[in-house]
Design a protein around this motif. Structure first.
Motif, PDB file in Angstrom:
ATOM      1  N   UNK A  71      25.415  65.532 121.494  1.00 21.40           N
ATOM      2  CA  UNK A  71      25.648  65.334 122.929  1.00 21.40           C
ATOM      3  C   UNK A  71      26.898  64.514 123.218  1.00 21.40           C
ATOM      4  N   UNK A  72      27.521  63.940 122.175  1.00 21.19           N
ATOM      5  CA  UNK A  72      28.722  63.126 122.345  1.00 21.19           C
ATOM      6  C   UNK A  72      29.739  63.480 121.267  1.00 21.19           C
ATOM      7  N   UNK A  73      30.988  63.101 121.500  1.00 20.07           N
ATOM      8  CA  UNK A  73      32.038  63.343 120.511  1.00 20.07           C
ATOM      9  C   UNK A  73      31.762  62.543 119.245  1.00 20.07           C
ATOM     10  N   UNK A  74      32.104  63.122 118.097  1.00 21.36           N
ATOM     11  CA  UNK A  74      31.888  62.476 116.814  1.00 21.36           C
ATOM     12  C   UNK A  74      33.064  62.761 115.872  1.00 21.36           C
ATOM     13  N   UNK A  75      33.277  61.864 114.931  1.00 26.23           N
ATOM     14  CA  UNK A  75      34.163  62.109 113.804  1.00 26.23           C
ATOM     15  C   UNK A  75      33.425  61.703 112.538  1.00 26.23           C
ATOM     16  N   UNK A  76      33.711  62.416 111.447  1.00 25.10           N
ATOM     17  CA  UNK A  76      32.978  62.177 110.203  1.00 25.10           C
ATOM     18  C   UNK A  76      33.914  62.330 109.021  1.00 25.10           C
ATOM     19  N   UNK A  77      33.692  61.510 107.980  1.00 28.22           N
ATOM     20  CA  UNK A  77      34.464  61.616 106.737  1.00 28.22           C
ATOM     21  C   UNK A  77      33.533  61.402 105.557  1.00 28.22           C
ATOM     22  N   UNK A  78      33.676  62.245 104.539  1.00 20.91           N
ATOM     23  CA  UNK A  78      32.891  62.120 103.313  1.00 20.91           C
ATOM     24  C   UNK A  78      33.818  62.127 102.109  1.00 20.91           C
ATOM     25  N   UNK A  79      33.621  61.157 101.225  1.00 15.87           N
ATOM     26  CA  UNK A  79      34.317  61.117  99.934  1.00 15.87           C
ATOM     27  C   UNK A  79      33.279  61.375  98.850  1.00 15.87           C
ATOM     28  N   UNK A  80      33.477  62.458  98.103  1.00 15.50           N
ATOM     29  CA  UNK A  80      32.520  62.851  97.071  1.00 15.50           C
ATOM     30  C   UNK A  80      33.203  62.779  95.718  1.00 15.50           C
ATOM     31  N   UNK A 288      22.414  61.512  89.768  1.00 10.93           N
ATOM     32  CA  UNK A 288      22.638  61.416  88.313  1.00 10.93           C
ATOM     33  C   UNK A 288      22.637  62.799  87.666  1.00 10.93           C
ATOM     34  N   UNK A 289      23.475  62.952  86.641  1.00 14.07           N
ATOM     35  CA  UNK A 289      23.546  64.194  85.883  1.00 14.07           C
ATOM     36  C   UNK A 289      23.097  63.942  84.445  1.00 14.07           C
ATOM     37  N   UNK A 290      22.559  64.971  83.831  1.00 18.63           N
ATOM     38  CA  UNK A 290      22.094  64.890  82.450  1.00 18.63           C
ATOM     39  C   UNK A 290      23.220  65.254  81.475  1.00 18.63           C
ATOM     40  N   UNK A 291      22.903  65.207  80.201  1.00 23.13           N
ATOM     41  CA  UNK A 291      23.776  65.652  79.115  1.00 23.13           C
ATOM     42  C   UNK A 291      25.083  64.874  79.040  1.00 23.13           C
ATOM     43  N   UNK A 292      25.060  63.626  79.494  1.00 23.29           N
ATOM     44  CA  UNK A 292      26.246  62.798  79.403  1.00 23.29           C
ATOM     45  C   UNK A 292      27.370  63.185  80.345  1.00 23.29           C
ATOM     46  N   UNK A 293      27.066  63.941  81.379  1.00 23.88           N
ATOM     47  CA  UNK A 293      28.095  64.383  82.326  1.00 23.88           C
ATOM     48  C   UNK A 293      28.494  63.295  83.309  1.00 23.88           C
ATOM     49  N   UNK A 294      27.702  62.235  83.388  1.00 22.73           N
ATOM     50  CA  UNK A 294      28.009  61.162  84.333  1.00 22.73           C
ATOM     51  C   UNK A 294      27.141  61.261  85.573  1.00 22.73           C
ATOM     52  N   UNK A 295      27.706  60.906  86.694  1.00 27.45           N
ATOM     53  CA  UNK A 295      26.952  60.969  87.938  1.00 27.45           C
ATOM     54  C   UNK A 295      27.912  61.219  89.091  1.00 27.45           C
ATOM     55  N   UNK A 296      27.327  61.434  90.260  1.00 25.35           N
ATOM     56  CA  UNK A 296      28.103  61.697  91.467  1.00 25.35           C
ATOM     57  C   UNK A 296      27.774  60.633  92.509  1.00 25.35           C
ATOM     58  N   UNK A 297      28.815  60.076  93.109  1.00 28.66           N
ATOM     59  CA  UNK A 297      28.647  59.061  94.155  1.00 28.66           C
ATOM     60  C   UNK A 297      29.328  59.558  95.417  1.00 28.66           C
ATOM     61  N   UNK A 298      28.598  59.523  96.517  1.00 30.43           N
ATOM     62  CA  UNK A 298      29.089  60.073  97.779  1.00 30.43           C
ATOM     63  C   UNK A 298      29.007  58.999  98.850  1.00 30.43           C
ATOM     64  N   UNK A 299      30.091  58.808  99.572  1.00 25.38           N
ATOM     65  CA  UNK A 299      30.147  57.852 100.681  1.00 25.38           C
ATOM     66  C   UNK A 299      30.547  58.625 101.945  1.00 25.38           C
ATOM     67  N   UNK A 300      29.825  58.366 103.031  1.00 20.39           N
ATOM     68  CA  UNK A 300      30.124  59.025 104.307  1.00 20.39           C
ATOM     69  C   UNK A 300      30.193  58.007 105.434  1.00 20.39           C
ATOM     70  N   UNK A 301      31.102  58.243 106.363  1.00 24.82           N
ATOM     71  CA  UNK A 301      31.220  57.457 107.583  1.00 24.82           C
ATOM     72  C   UNK A 301      31.178  58.405 108.772  1.00 24.82           C
ATOM     73  N   UNK A 302      30.391  58.042 109.768  1.00 29.01           N
ATOM     74  CA  UNK A 302      30.277  58.838 110.992  1.00 29.01           C
ATOM     75  C   UNK A 302      30.369  57.907 112.177  1.00 29.01           C
ATOM     76  N   UNK A 303      31.183  58.278 113.157  1.00 31.23           N
ATOM     77  CA  UNK A 303      31.279  57.481 114.378  1.00 31.23           C
ATOM     78  C   UNK A 303      30.986  58.369 115.567  1.00 31.23           C
ATOM     79  N   UNK A 304      30.086  57.896 116.421  1.00 35.78           N
ATOM     80  CA  UNK A 304      29.721  58.606 117.646  1.00 35.78           C
ATOM     81  C   UNK A 304      30.271  57.838 118.844  1.00 35.78           C
ATOM     82  N   UNK A 305      31.047  58.517 119.655  1.00 37.83           N
ATOM     83  CA  UNK A 305      31.697  57.853 120.794  1.00 37.83           C
ATOM     84  C   UNK A 305      30.720  57.654 121.955  1.00 37.83           C
TER      85      UNK A 305
END
Length: 305
Positions: A71-80, A288-305
């Motif tokens: 219902x309002x303007x938004x902006x969003x950013x995700x770093x994966x 988290x991933x198996x087989x020694x592949x490491x893991x994934x970290x995701x950060x998101x920011x969302x602003x609603x006006x």
């Protein structure tokens, strides 16, 4: 009321079954795997279903019909930050024009340090692969509680010295309040084609998914609980996945989340947290991933006006 429900259910069944019959017979390998990457730490921590239970811009990556909830303007950013130094950045902005939600999105994904070899031994050189998507999405409410949406995508891929472009389309539908607190959603993604990359065109990972979301508010605990569950099928490869997720939101401020996906050898669990304050949403997800592949970290920011 009964007639309206039957009409809406009929529309949903046509939406699901028609594309499936068209594309399920075309089995084979696909590329452009960056189109499978989730958008938004909240969605990923809840099992990365995303086709239901979203009320923000991240819906453009899963089910554009959910844009009617904005219902309002938004902006969003995700770093994966994915495994093996693969990274993906996703940006979206949306607003309401003449009562209709409009959203634009950008996705940039890179895979670094791919080695070039002609024989065993040291690599001759290394290069990065780049992928880009630009999209525009909108949705309308065709009748009370029933919405449909569409996303049109421009696609670009660059591997070594070769590149290609193409277009894709996503379609979505939502039905709110099937029962009190219960929501249904369905989408089909990545219908389209690419130009040839050297000698062959890359096939888009066509993706059908549907699911339900249920919300319950326990005012005595100042806590709201959200539950999601659904099914996903990649139509060209016939991969099947079931997704479930749960979220607890305390005082509309702090969220704790967990999810589970079936059908992957290297991953299944996900978790995350979220903080909402003064129009800002900060979300974090961990996979988290198996087989020694490491893991994934995701950060998101969302602003609603």
């Amino acid at each position: 009321m009964k007639r309206t429900f039957v009409y809406s259910l009929y529309l949903i069944l046509i939406f699901i079954l028609c594309p499936y019959s068209l594309y399920s017979q075309d089995a084979g390998n696909t590329g452009l795997a960056f189109l499978k990457i989730g958008f938004g730490a909240r969605n990923i921590s809840l099992g990365d279903l995303g086709v239901v239970g979203i009320n923000d811009l991240t819906s453009i990556n899963y089910n554009p019909a959910q844009l009617t909830k904005i219902t309002s303007a938004q902006i969003s950013f995700t770093q994966n930050n994915l495994i093996q130094d693969v990274s993906s950045q996703m940006f979206a902005a949306g607003f309401i024009a003449f009562g209709i939600p409009i959203a634009v999105g950008i996705n940039n994904t890179s895979i670094p340090n791919i080695e070039v070899r002609e024989k065993p031994g040291p690599a001759l050189s290394v290069f990065d692969a780049h992928y880009f998507m630009g999209s525009i999405s909108s949705a309308i409410e065709i009748q009370k509680q029933v919405s449909i949406g569409m996303t049109i995508k421009y696609l670009y891929e660059n591997i070594f010295i070769e590149d290609a472009t193409g277009f894709g389309i996503d379609l979505g539908v939502t039905y709110l309040n099937l029962l009190s607190g219960l929501e249904f959603g369905a989408s089909i993604k990545n219908l389209g084609s690419m130009n040839k990359l050297k000698n062959e065109s890359t096939k888009l990972p066509a993706d059908l998914r549907f699911g339900v979301a249920y919300a319950v508010d326990i005012s005595s605990l100042k806590t709201k609980f959200n539950f999601v569950g659904g099914y996903q099928r990649y139509l060209n490869t016939e991969d099947n996945h079931f997704h479930i997720g749960a979220e607890a939101i305390y005082n509309n401020l702090l969220s704790l989340r967990a999810g589970y996906i079936t059908g992957y050898d290297s991953k299944n669990f996900s978790a995350g947290v979220g903080i909402k304050w003064n129009g800002f949403d900060f979300d974090f997800a961990y996979v988290p991933f198996k087989y020694g592949l490491g893991d994934s970290k995701i950060v998101s920011l969302l602003f609603t006006f």
